[in-house]
Design an enzyme around this catalytic site. Structure first.
Site, mmCIF file in Angstrom:
data_model
loop_
_atom_site.group_PDB
_atom_site.id
_atom_site.type_symbol
_atom_site.label_atom_id
_atom_site.label_comp_id
_atom_site.label_asym_id
_atom_site.label_seq_id
_atom_site.Cartn_x
_atom_site.Cartn_y
_atom_site.Cartn_z
ATOM 1 N N ASN A 1 90.111 45.402 -5.077
ATOM 2 C CA ASN A 1 88.909 44.726 -5.457
ATOM 3 C C ASN A 1 88.043 46.220 -5.820
ATOM 4 O O ASN A 1 87.173 45.256 -6.846
ATOM 5 C CB ASN A 1 88.466 44.181 -4.508
ATOM 6 C CG ASN A 1 87.062 43.648 -4.779
ATOM 7 O OD1 ASN A 1 86.813 42.601 -5.173
ATOM 8 N ND2 ASN A 1 85.823 44.523 -4.486
ATOM 9 N N LYS B 1 92.204 43.842 -17.272
ATOM 10 C CA LYS B 1 92.587 42.148 -15.690
ATOM 11 C C LYS B 1 93.760 41.973 -16.107
ATOM 12 O O LYS B 1 94.766 40.751 -15.312
ATOM 13 C CB LYS B 1 91.329 41.160 -16.038
ATOM 14 C CG LYS B 1 90.104 42.035 -15.533
ATOM 15 C CD LYS B 1 90.545 42.547 -13.943
ATOM 16 C CE LYS B 1 88.840 43.163 -13.430
ATOM 17 N NZ LYS B 1 88.781 43.493 -11.881
ATOM 18 N N ASP C 1 85.070 52.716 -0.413
ATOM 19 C CA ASP C 1 83.694 52.747 -1.643
ATOM 20 C C ASP C 1 82.953 53.656 -1.911
ATOM 21 O O ASP C 1 83.498 54.578 -0.625
ATOM 22 C CB ASP C 1 82.638 51.977 -1.657
ATOM 23 C CG ASP C 1 81.692 51.116 -2.481
ATOM 24 O OD1 ASP C 1 81.803 49.511 -2.907
ATOM 25 O OD2 ASP C 1 81.654 51.448 -3.693
ATOM 26 N N THR D 1 76.837 37.358 -7.221
ATOM 27 C CA THR D 1 76.482 38.610 -6.305
ATOM 28 C C THR D 1 74.877 38.604 -7.067
ATOM 29 O O THR D 1 74.185 38.624 -8.040
ATOM 30 C CB THR D 1 77.844 39.688 -6.841
ATOM 31 O OG1 THR D 1 78.316 39.543 -8.017
ATOM 32 C CG2 THR D 1 79.323 38.646 -6.651
ATOM 33 N N TYR E 1 88.519 44.823 -21.125
ATOM 34 C CA TYR E 1 87.586 44.845 -19.104
ATOM 35 C C TYR E 1 89.316 43.420 -19.408
ATOM 36 O O TYR E 1 90.115 43.243 -18.582
ATOM 37 C CB TYR E 1 86.401 43.958 -19.259
ATOM 38 C CG TYR E 1 86.538 43.449 -18.229
ATOM 39 C CD1 TYR E 1 86.005 43.850 -16.912
ATOM 40 C CD2 TYR E 1 86.101 41.276 -17.961
ATOM 41 C CE1 TYR E 1 86.385 43.548 -15.313
ATOM 42 C CE2 TYR E 1 86.493 41.194 -16.809
ATOM 43 C CZ TYR E 1 86.234 42.041 -15.675
ATOM 44 O OH TYR E 1 86.088 41.262 -14.009
ATOM 45 N N ILE F 1 80.729 35.401 -10.288
ATOM 46 C CA ILE F 1 80.437 35.382 -9.088
ATOM 47 C C ILE F 1 79.251 35.645 -8.977
ATOM 48 O O ILE F 1 78.595 36.534 -9.401
ATOM 49 C CB ILE F 1 81.445 35.774 -8.569
ATOM 50 C CG1 ILE F 1 82.981 35.540 -7.998
ATOM 51 C CG2 ILE F 1 81.281 35.507 -6.732
ATOM 52 C CD1 ILE F 1 83.081 33.742 -7.950
#
Length: 253
Positions: A91, A161, A38, A192, A157, A190
Site C-alpha cells: 500500500n 498506478k 512504514d 484520510t 502518478y 478517500i
C-alpha cells in the site's frame, strides 16, 4: 477480535496512517498477526501498539520500499518470527505531483516511480518466493482510479498506478497455478488525514472531490480495508488479476 485469519500472518506497507492503518487494524481484528511497515516510525509503532492494546498481535518494522534491503528485512521478519507469510497489502505510495505533464521534472518522475511502481515490484519480488514455499498466499496492491483512466495534473502518478495494475495482472497470471492470488484495489478520493490537510489549504478540493463521486461523498479508509480483506479471504478464492474500483461510482460516469 474475529477469527477469520487466525494463525495467519499479514504484511501491510504504508501502515502508519490512512488506508494502511485501517487495513492493519482490520487484519488484526480478524485474528491475523500483522507486520506494520512504514517509514514513519513513531506513527507505525503507535499503530502496532494500538493493535496489541486491542488484544491483537502486531510488530512494527521501519521499511522504505525504495530500498531493497528494507523490503527483504520486512519479509524476513514475517518468516523468522512467525514462520510464514499469508497476506501482503502493498500500500505504500506517494502523491506529490500538482502540475501538467510538460511542467513536471525528472526527479519528481523518478521519485514517484521508485515508490509507487518499483516499491510494489520489490515487495512482490520478496513476498512471492515465501508464498511459493507453501503454495498459497494472497497479495493486494494499492493502485487508484487514476490507473484506470486519466488524471489531469497528475500524469506521472497516473502512469505509476497504471503500472501497478500491469504488475498485478501479470503476476496474477504467472502464479495462478501456484496457489498465489494477486489483485489490486483502485480507490477514488478517500477521507484520510493527508486529504484533509490538502483540503484545508484549498477548500475547493473537498468540494470537487465530493462532487466527483456519484454517491456524493468521499470514501472511508475502512471501506478500502474491507475490500482488501475480502480479496485475501477464502471467499475470493476464484478472484485473481482484478483491479477493483472502489470509487463511489466515479468510473461509471
Amino acid at each position: 477480535m474475529g477469527q477469520k485469519f487466525e494463525n495467519r500472518v499479514a504484511i501491510v506497507t504504508g501502515a502508519a496512517a490512512g488506508i494502511g492503518k485501517s487495513t492493519a487494524l482490520a487484519f488484526a481484528e480478524q485474528g491475523a498477526t500483522v507486520i506494520v511497515a512504514d517509514i514513519d516510525e513513531k506513527a507505525g509503532e503507535a499503530v502496532a501498539g494500538q493493535i496489541v492494546e486491542l488484544g491483537g498481535k502486531a510488530q512494527f518494522i521501519r521499511c522504505d520500499v525504495t530500498k531493497d534491503a528494507d523490503v527483504e528485512a520486512m519479509v524476513a521478519l514475517a518468516v523468522n518470527d512467525y514462520g510464514r507469510l499469508d497476506f501482503a497489502f502493498n500500500n505504500a505510495g506517494i502523491e506529490i505531483e500538482h502540475s501538467k505533464l510538460a511542467e513536471g521534472n525528472e526527479s519528481e518522475f523518478d521519485r514517484i516511480m521508485d515508490v509507487n511502481v518499483k516499491g510494489v515490484w520489490r515487495c512482490m519480488k520478496h513476498q512471492i518466493p515465501v508464498m511459493l514455499a507453501r503454495d498459497e498466499g494472497a497479495i493486494v496492491n494499492t493502485a487508484s482510479i487514476a490507473g484506470l483512466g486519466a488524471a489531469p495534473k497528475m500524469s506521472i502518478y497516473s502512469a505509476s498506478k497504471h503500472a501497478v495494475i500491469g504488475l498485478t495482472k501479470s503476476a496474477a497470471v504467472e502464479y495462478a497455478k501456484k496457489g498465489i492470488r494477486v489483485n489490486a484495489v483502485c480507490p477514488a478520493v478517500i477521507d484520510t488525514d493527508m486529504f484533509r490537510r490538502a483540503a484545508e489549504s484549498d477548500p475547493r478540493k473537498a468540494e470537487y472531490a465530493a462532487a466527483m463521486h456519484p454517491v456524493g461523498r468521499l470514501g472511508k479508509p475502512e471501506e478500502i480495508a474491507g475490500a482488501v480483506l475480502y480479496l485475501c479471504s477464502d471467499e475470493a478464492a476464484f478472484t485473481t488479476g482484478v483491479a477493483l474500483p472502489l470509487d463511489g461510482g466515479a468510473t461509471s460516469v
